[in-house]
Design an enzyme around this catalytic site. Structure first.
Site, PDB file in Angstrom:
ATOM      1  N   HIS A  33      13.851  -9.163  27.574  1.00  0.00           N
ATOM      2  CA  HIS A  33      12.750  -9.885  28.199  1.00  0.00           C
ATOM      3  C   HIS A  33      11.405  -9.211  27.941  1.00  0.00           C
ATOM      4  O   HIS A  33      10.387  -9.879  27.799  1.00  0.00           O
ATOM      5  CB  HIS A  33      13.007  -9.977  29.706  1.00  0.00           C
ATOM      6  CG  HIS A  33      12.141 -10.968  30.415  1.00  0.00           C
ATOM      7  ND1 HIS A  33      12.343 -12.328  30.312  1.00  0.00           N
ATOM      8  CD2 HIS A  33      11.074 -10.807  31.222  1.00  0.00           C
ATOM      9  CE1 HIS A  33      11.433 -12.960  31.035  1.00  0.00           C
ATOM     10  NE2 HIS A  33      10.649 -12.063  31.601  1.00  0.00           N
ATOM     11  N   HIS A  50      11.107 -18.835  33.522  1.00  0.00           N
ATOM     12  CA  HIS A  50      11.710 -18.221  34.705  1.00  0.00           C
ATOM     13  C   HIS A  50      13.077 -18.863  34.914  1.00  0.00           C
ATOM     14  O   HIS A  50      13.413 -19.362  35.992  1.00  0.00           O
ATOM     15  CB  HIS A  50      10.811 -18.376  35.928  1.00  0.00           C
ATOM     16  CG  HIS A  50      10.495 -17.071  36.589  1.00  0.00           C
ATOM     17  ND1 HIS A  50      10.461 -16.894  37.938  1.00  0.00           N
ATOM     18  CD2 HIS A  50      10.237 -15.845  36.066  1.00  0.00           C
ATOM     19  CE1 HIS A  50      10.173 -15.628  38.224  1.00  0.00           C
ATOM     20  NE2 HIS A  50      10.030 -14.982  37.098  1.00  0.00           N
TER      21      HIS A  50
END
Length: 736
Positions: free
Chosen positions: A47, A93
């Protein structure tokens, strides 16, 4: 501080491979302590580090004369004239939203807002791109309700309009939904703020909310597949407060109006760790932080917890010496925390002190610039097509019931109205929204001017699965068309690249192929990529989940129209001619089409071809026709084909039409022709005279009345509207 013995199990729990841990040992020349291990873990997570993707991201075009800042900062920046800049980015998200849909989606909105106002922009618009699973999946209504409420709850409260987006359904997302959020802001070109921490001895300042234990390991969790223990990951989801975010926006913008800020960075994924590492790395400096001075909302927090927390509504700044008191007064006025927690150094190291001890002392270079970079094995596109098993397009059935086919398409989960979703969003706050959800692109006026920004989000994952290169091209081309369809000039792209496990060669084939197609399209269309996000490991082994999601490179496009009053929408008016502009003669346009899927329950064939030169030519003509006032409505052809585009225009204008192009060929009416637009005009001859590019122009029919006359069949608008609006309200009214 009691030392924790670093065992192979602890290393594995932090998501580091054996090879990566050996690299940590080489970088430090010793074993790390738990704080240092945690910092390496989050900074080297997929990420934060893009370790599986950055090799391929470097191939994308990122520059143009109007690009002020491309990838590498919090958001991309483009020049929109008159000393104004548009600043924008899209982020994911996904994992948090599946675990805790309301807070996952809400904090996704909050995080992307911070990326934009961190750079000095006032946010003016939010968008989103949502992918849900099979609507009948037992968890899906809960996820839809939570995500939509989270987006609306945060955006509405913070006072930034949510002006559009897209929502898709496919069983491939049953165990891993996608929530991608985009924010666009406006700033002055001489007041753009960057993240490079410079000036030895300059104070490092923490502002915003206090640090808690929410979101610890969020970045690591977002870099792994879901498994049966998914519900146990709920504590890794952050908790947001939009009212605090609103205060933070105003306080930051007030301080930005002074000359106090040297650098600024929001605390997003990996919180205080990533923000401090990125600032020091970008400034070629070092830093020292006193962890005792970090504002904390929970008792007994350790440096490990403080550094890895992803508590929301927090920022990190470097100020000019002597500006601390003035800055503190501003943040105290807005009832926010303010603390000087450290200083910039010349050591090239991150040093953390706590209760009189040094609890972390590591070189910065291995954390960022020298983080792992992998060339993951991937199939070539021929082998990928064999793996994907896409059947060639078989014999195309005749369309014996044009009206029935259209009704099925318009009522399906794929093409039904998303009104239930977007009516929960405040699209008008700020007073500058010109066009909102329901058209090809949203339009938001640049406050106090005649200019407006056109904004869209687009992607066709089924195309990307069947042919990644074509799917990548089409995603960019679709965004380009949607912006052009309102009369704006497409300027730049942000993206959110959502894929499965990159350690699988077939998934990397999808990723590499889609980026190849995207790059080709961006270069051909002068549509550079200035920011973005990569979200990998979108797979689920949890009960009810499939394996990998469909490859979903969501594209956020931004364009500019210099006089917003000349923009058009998709709504028909009575008494006009309907015309298709662009090439509708190519065969094989029904591969992967919604018509084939919805009406005939077949998924086969390759997606329609994308001719990038034809896209550019057609879009230029459409913009000219709009600017010259020769068309009153424009809609690009996409999912469902020409007849669906016409039906959507009829519903938007509450005006029917009568078909005049005498063919019932499903290839023509339901083929998803690329680079084709349906326009409404008073004078076909005037369009023909303006068509200096010699594009194909096909008269489709005449608008008027309250009925769609489809040769021997007819559909009343009221009947079509009821079918089109039925799906989501009915689904969401069912028992959860």
């Amino acid at each position: 501080m009691t030392e924790t013995q670093i065992t192979p199990q602890i290393v594995a729990e932090h998501g580091l491979s054996d090879d990566e841990y050996r690299t940590v040992l080489e970088a430090l020349g010793r074993e790390p302590n738990l704080v240092e291990l945690g910092i390496f873990s989050v900074m080297w997570s997929e990420h934060c580090s893009y370790k599986s993707s950055k090799l391929h991201l470097k191939k994308l075009p990122t520059q143009a004369e109007w690009v002020i800042q491309g990838p590498g900062e919090n958001a991309g920046v483009i020049d929109i004239g008159d000393g104004d800049a548009a600043i924008f980015k899209m982020e994911s998200h996904n994992h948090p939203s599946y675990i805790e849909p309301y807070q996952g989606a809400a904090t996704g909105v909050g995080g992307i807002l911070r990326d934009v106002f961190t750079m000095g922009a006032r946010p003016v618009a939010n968008m989103n791109a949502l992918r849900f699973g099979d609507p009948v999946h037992p968890k899906m209504r809960h996820l839809i309700a939570g995500v939509v409420a989270g987006i609306g709850g945060y955006g509405n409260c913070v006072g930034v309009p949510t002006v559009g987006g897209e929502t898709n359904f496919d069983k491939a997302y049953n165990g891993n939904i996608l929530v991608n959020a985009m924010t666009v802001g406006v700033a002055r070109t001489d007041k753009i703020f960057y993240s490079a921490a410079t000036g030895i001895g300059n104070p490092i300042v923490y502002v915003g909310s206090k640090t808690g234990r929410d979101g610890i390991h969020g970045a690591t969790m977002a870099s792994a597949d879901f498994d049966e223990g998914i519900e146990e990951k709920r504590p890794t989801v952050q908790v947001g407060d939009p009212f605090t975010e609103k205060l933070l926006i105003e306080a930051c913008l007030e301080l930005m109006a002074t000359d106090a800020i040297v650098a600024i960075q929001d605390m997003g994924a990996a919180g205080l760790t990533s923000s401090s590492v990125e600032m020091a790395t970008n400034g070629n400096s070092g830093l020292r932080l006193d962890m005792d001075k970090v504002p904390q909302r929970e008792e007994g927090m350790t440096p490990y917890e403080m550094m890895l927390s992803e508590s929301q509504e927090r920022m990190l700044m470097v100020l000019k010496p002597g500006k601390e008191a003035m800055a503190e007064a501003i943040f105290r006025k807005w009832e926010l925390d303010f603390a000087v927690i450290g200083e910039v150094t010349d050591t090239g190291r991150m040093v953390l002190e706590w209760q009189g001890d040094v609890v972390c002392d590591i070189p910065l270079a291995p954390l960022a610039d020298k983080a792992p970079e992998y060339d993951r094995p991937h199939m070539d596109q021929d082998k990928y097509r064999d793996w994907a098993g896409i059947e060639p397009l078989g014999e195309v059935p005749e369309s014996t019931d044009l009206a029935g086919d259209l009704m099925k398409l318009m009522a399906s989960e794929h093409l039904s109205s998303r009104r239930w979703i977007w009516e929960q969003y405040d699209s008008q706050v700020g007073g500058d929204t010109v066009q909102k959800s329901g058209g090809d692109a949203a339009l938001v006026r640049v406050h106090g001017s005649d200019k407006a920004l056109a904004i869209t989000t687009d992607c066709s994952p089924r195309y990307c699965y069947a042919d990644p290169v074509t799917g990548g091209k089409q995603a960019i081309a679709e965004a380009y068309r949607n912006i052009s369809a309102v009369g704006a000039t497409p300027l730049a792209v942000t993206n959110c690249l959502n894929f499965g496990n990159p350690e699988r060669p077939e998934i990397m084939a999808q990723f590499v192929g889609c980026l190849d197609g995207m790059g080709q399209a961006c270069r051909a269309l002068d549509f550079p990529i200035v920011s973005g996000n990569v979200s990998l490991y979108n797979e689920s082994k949890a009960t009810g989940g499939g394996s990998a999601i469909l490859p979903s490179p969501a594209i956020g496009g931004v364009g500019l129209i210099k006089d917003w009053s000349k923009a058009v929408g998709i709504a028909l008016k009575p008494g006009q001619q309907l015309i298709a502009i662009g090439d509708t003669t190519h065969a094989k346009q029904l591969g992967q089409s919604r018509w084939l899927e919805v009406v005939h329950e077949r998924k086969e064939g390759l997606p329609p071809r994308v001719d990038l030169e034809a896209e550019k030519t057609a879009a230029a003509l459409i913009r000219k026709l709009i600017h010259n006032g020769l068309v009153s409505a424009v809609h690009d052809v996409s999912d469902g084909g020409i007849l669906v585009a016409m039906a959507e225009m009829a519903l938007a204008g509450d005006t029917g039409f009568t078909l005049g192009w005498d063919t019932t060929d499903p290839e023509f009416w339901f083929g998803e022709h690329q680079g084709v637009y349906v326009v409404a005009a008073d004078d076909f001859a005037a369009l023909a005279r303006a068509n200096d590019a010699g594009l194909e122009m096909t008269p489709l029919g005449q608008s008027g009345g309250d009925t769609l006359h489809l040769f021997d069949d007819a559909i009343r608008l009221a009947e079509l509207r009821e079918a089109h609006e039925h799906f989501l309200p009915t689904l969401m009214a069912s028992e959860l």
